[in-house]
Design a protein around this motif. Sequence first.
Motif, PDB file in Angstrom:
ATOM      1  N   VAL A 169      12.237   4.690  -1.523  1.00 50.03           N
ATOM      2  CA  VAL A 169      11.980   5.602  -2.640  1.00 50.03           C
ATOM      3  C   VAL A 169      11.860   4.734  -3.890  1.00 50.03           C
ATOM      4  O   VAL A 169      12.792   4.012  -4.233  1.00 50.03           O
ATOM      5  CB  VAL A 169      13.109   6.646  -2.809  1.00 50.03           C
ATOM      6  CG1 VAL A 169      12.848   7.523  -4.016  1.00 50.03           C
ATOM      7  CG2 VAL A 169      13.246   7.493  -1.551  1.00 50.03           C
ATOM      8  N   PHE A 170      10.729   4.828  -4.560  1.00 53.78           N
ATOM      9  CA  PHE A 170      10.461   3.946  -5.694  1.00 53.78           C
ATOM     10  C   PHE A 170      10.809   4.628  -7.003  1.00 53.78           C
ATOM     11  O   PHE A 170       9.973   4.921  -7.847  1.00 53.78           O
ATOM     12  CB  PHE A 170       9.020   3.420  -5.628  1.00 53.78           C
ATOM     13  CG  PHE A 170       8.848   2.607  -4.394  1.00 53.78           C
ATOM     14  CD1 PHE A 170       9.355   1.319  -4.324  1.00 53.78           C
ATOM     15  CD2 PHE A 170       8.285   3.161  -3.264  1.00 53.78           C
ATOM     16  CE1 PHE A 170       9.270   0.575  -3.161  1.00 53.78           C
ATOM     17  CE2 PHE A 170       8.197   2.431  -2.092  1.00 53.78           C
ATOM     18  CZ  PHE A 170       8.688   1.139  -2.044  1.00 53.78           C
ATOM     19  N   HIS A 171      12.088   4.891  -7.109  1.00 56.26           N
ATOM     20  CA  HIS A 171      12.744   5.395  -8.315  1.00 56.26           C
ATOM     21  C   HIS A 171      14.135   4.800  -8.203  1.00 56.26           C
ATOM     22  O   HIS A 171      14.889   5.139  -7.276  1.00 56.26           O
ATOM     23  CB  HIS A 171      12.792   6.925  -8.291  1.00 56.26           C
ATOM     24  CG  HIS A 171      13.291   7.542  -9.544  1.00 56.26           C
ATOM     25  ND1 HIS A 171      12.717   8.680 -10.061  1.00 56.26           N
ATOM     26  CD2 HIS A 171      14.300   7.212 -10.377  1.00 56.26           C
ATOM     27  CE1 HIS A 171      13.357   9.029 -11.167  1.00 56.26           C
ATOM     28  NE2 HIS A 171      14.324   8.146 -11.367  1.00 56.26           N
ATOM     29  N   GLN A 220       0.833  -1.200   0.000  1.00 53.06           N
ATOM     30  CA  GLN A 220       0.000   0.000   0.000  1.00 53.06           C
ATOM     31  C   GLN A 220       0.874   1.259   0.000  1.00 53.06           C
ATOM     32  O   GLN A 220       0.629   2.187  -0.766  1.00 53.06           O
ATOM     33  CB  GLN A 220      -0.932   0.014   1.214  1.00 53.06           C
ATOM     34  CG  GLN A 220      -1.828   1.234   1.248  1.00 53.06           C
ATOM     35  CD  GLN A 220      -2.777   1.237   2.429  1.00 53.06           C
ATOM     36  OE1 GLN A 220      -2.884   0.268   3.166  1.00 53.06           O
ATOM     37  NE2 GLN A 220      -3.461   2.340   2.618  1.00 53.06           N
ATOM     38  N   GLN A 221       1.894   1.285   0.862  1.00 57.56           N
ATOM     39  CA  GLN A 221       2.801   2.442   0.911  1.00 57.56           C
ATOM     40  C   GLN A 221       3.508   2.632  -0.427  1.00 57.56           C
ATOM     41  O   GLN A 221       3.655   3.759  -0.904  1.00 57.56           O
ATOM     42  CB  GLN A 221       3.834   2.260   2.018  1.00 57.56           C
ATOM     43  CG  GLN A 221       3.270   2.361   3.413  1.00 57.56           C
ATOM     44  CD  GLN A 221       4.299   2.001   4.470  1.00 57.56           C
ATOM     45  OE1 GLN A 221       5.470   1.788   4.190  1.00 57.56           O
ATOM     46  NE2 GLN A 221       3.850   1.906   5.716  1.00 57.56           N
ATOM     47  N   LYS A 222       3.938   1.534  -1.019  1.00 54.17           N
ATOM     48  CA  LYS A 222       4.622   1.584  -2.312  1.00 54.17           C
ATOM     49  C   LYS A 222       3.693   2.174  -3.373  1.00 54.17           C
ATOM     50  O   LYS A 222       4.085   3.076  -4.112  1.00 54.17           O
ATOM     51  CB  LYS A 222       5.081   0.177  -2.701  1.00 54.17           C
ATOM     52  CG  LYS A 222       5.815   0.090  -4.027  1.00 54.17           C
ATOM     53  CD  LYS A 222       6.261  -1.354  -4.271  1.00 54.17           C
ATOM     54  CE  LYS A 222       6.955  -1.512  -5.591  1.00 54.17           C
ATOM     55  NZ  LYS A 222       7.419  -2.895  -5.812  1.00 54.17           N
ATOM     56  N   ALA A 223       2.471   1.683  -3.444  1.00 58.95           N
ATOM     57  CA  ALA A 223       1.507   2.181  -4.437  1.00 58.95           C
ATOM     58  C   ALA A 223       1.229   3.668  -4.237  1.00 58.95           C
ATOM     59  O   ALA A 223       1.179   4.432  -5.208  1.00 58.95           O
ATOM     60  CB  ALA A 223       0.213   1.376  -4.362  1.00 58.95           C
ATOM     61  N   GLU A 224       1.089   4.081  -2.983  1.00 54.89           N
ATOM     62  CA  GLU A 224       0.830   5.499  -2.700  1.00 54.89           C
ATOM     63  C   GLU A 224       2.013   6.371  -3.105  1.00 54.89           C
ATOM     64  O   GLU A 224       1.831   7.442  -3.690  1.00 54.89           O
ATOM     65  CB  GLU A 224       0.516   5.689  -1.206  1.00 54.89           C
ATOM     66  CG  GLU A 224      -0.836   5.139  -0.809  1.00 54.89           C
ATOM     67  CD  GLU A 224      -1.056   5.121   0.700  1.00 54.89           C
ATOM     68  OE1 GLU A 224      -0.159   5.558   1.470  1.00 54.89           O
ATOM     69  OE2 GLU A 224      -2.136   4.650   1.124  1.00 54.89           O
ATOM     70  N   LYS A 225       3.221   5.914  -2.808  1.00 55.40           N
ATOM     71  CA  LYS A 225       4.417   6.682  -3.155  1.00 55.40           C
ATOM     72  C   LYS A 225       4.601   6.764  -4.669  1.00 55.40           C
ATOM     73  O   LYS A 225       4.987   7.807  -5.192  1.00 55.40           O
ATOM     74  CB  LYS A 225       5.659   6.084  -2.490  1.00 55.40           C
ATOM     75  CG  LYS A 225       5.701   6.340  -0.996  1.00 55.40           C
ATOM     76  CD  LYS A 225       6.955   5.763  -0.384  1.00 55.40           C
ATOM     77  CE  LYS A 225       7.045   6.075   1.091  1.00 55.40           C
ATOM     78  NZ  LYS A 225       8.308   5.596   1.672  1.00 55.40           N
ATOM     79  N   ILE A 226       4.335   5.678  -5.369  1.00 56.62           N
ATOM     80  CA  ILE A 226       4.452   5.691  -6.829  1.00 56.62           C
ATOM     81  C   ILE A 226       3.431   6.656  -7.422  1.00 56.62           C
ATOM     82  O   ILE A 226       3.753   7.443  -8.314  1.00 56.62           O
ATOM     83  CB  ILE A 226       4.314   4.266  -7.408  1.00 56.62           C
ATOM     84  CG1 ILE A 226       5.582   3.451  -7.075  1.00 56.62           C
ATOM     85  CG2 ILE A 226       4.067   4.301  -8.911  1.00 56.62           C
ATOM     86  CD1 ILE A 226       5.490   1.979  -7.407  1.00 56.62           C
ATOM     87  N   ALA A 227       2.202   6.628  -6.901  1.00 57.77           N
ATOM     88  CA  ALA A 227       1.156   7.530  -7.406  1.00 57.77           C
ATOM     89  C   ALA A 227       1.510   8.994  -7.147  1.00 57.77           C
ATOM     90  O   ALA A 227       1.235   9.867  -7.975  1.00 57.77           O
ATOM     91  CB  ALA A 227      -0.178   7.187  -6.764  1.00 57.77           C
ATOM     92  N   ILE A 252      12.220   4.490 -13.165  1.00 55.28           N
ATOM     93  CA  ILE A 252      12.128   3.030 -13.089  1.00 55.28           C
ATOM     94  C   ILE A 252      11.914   2.743 -11.605  1.00 55.28           C
ATOM     95  O   ILE A 252      12.749   3.106 -10.786  1.00 55.28           O
ATOM     96  CB  ILE A 252      13.416   2.353 -13.594  1.00 55.28           C
ATOM     97  CG1 ILE A 252      13.760   2.797 -15.016  1.00 55.28           C
ATOM     98  CG2 ILE A 252      13.308   0.829 -13.490  1.00 55.28           C
ATOM     99  CD1 ILE A 252      15.158   2.415 -15.475  1.00 55.28           C
ATOM    100  N   TYR A 253      10.805   2.121 -11.233  1.00 53.56           N
ATOM    101  CA  TYR A 253      10.458   1.989  -9.819  1.00 53.56           C
ATOM    102  C   TYR A 253      11.443   1.125  -9.034  1.00 53.56           C
ATOM    103  O   TYR A 253      11.877   1.507  -7.950  1.00 53.56           O
ATOM    104  CB  TYR A 253       9.040   1.449  -9.654  1.00 53.56           C
ATOM    105  CG  TYR A 253       8.002   2.299 -10.341  1.00 53.56           C
ATOM    106  CD1 TYR A 253       7.963   3.676 -10.164  1.00 53.56           C
ATOM    107  CD2 TYR A 253       7.068   1.724 -11.199  1.00 53.56           C
ATOM    108  CE1 TYR A 253       7.018   4.466 -10.814  1.00 53.56           C
ATOM    109  CE2 TYR A 253       6.117   2.505 -11.843  1.00 53.56           C
ATOM    110  CZ  TYR A 253       6.098   3.872 -11.650  1.00 53.56           C
ATOM    111  OH  TYR A 253       5.167   4.640 -12.292  1.00 53.56           O
TER     112      TYR A 253
END
Length: 155
Positions: free
Chosen positions: A129-131, A27-34, A80-81
Amino acid sequence: MKKIVFFTLLALFYSSTGWSQSADYQQQKAEKIAKGSVFTKIINRELPADIVYEDDDIIAFVPLRLQAPVHLLIVPKKEIYTINDATAEDVIVLGNMMLVAKRLAKEKGIAETGYRLSVNTNEDAGQSVFHLHMHLLGGEKLGQMVGAEKQTDEK
């Protein structure tokens, strides 16, 4: 048939007990990516950073929380995530990240003494950090890698 059922149940067990990301992390990952990555904001000059290198494809800067006397983040400008999301199209930028690391290590005076390159991917590695980004660490003797045991000449 019993083997198929067994292996299906085994796969379901492992996927729910530690061989997948926790629901909170997902959930945290999806929110951060969005929301968009802080690194993209640095690339777009929406946030300040101490930039030490930049070209058309890569940016490198000093992170806010240093983990070694020399600590730089090397980041592709393409978002790139995780390394798991890299494709064959990303081969050149991934290779160039290594060459930028080599160049920066030489510029910072740690190429000969030694340095570590680290890429964290997903929950167990602590990716927050999803980059995709690579840490260049050096300037002091670094500790052993996680789980590394002292090697001896004894047999």
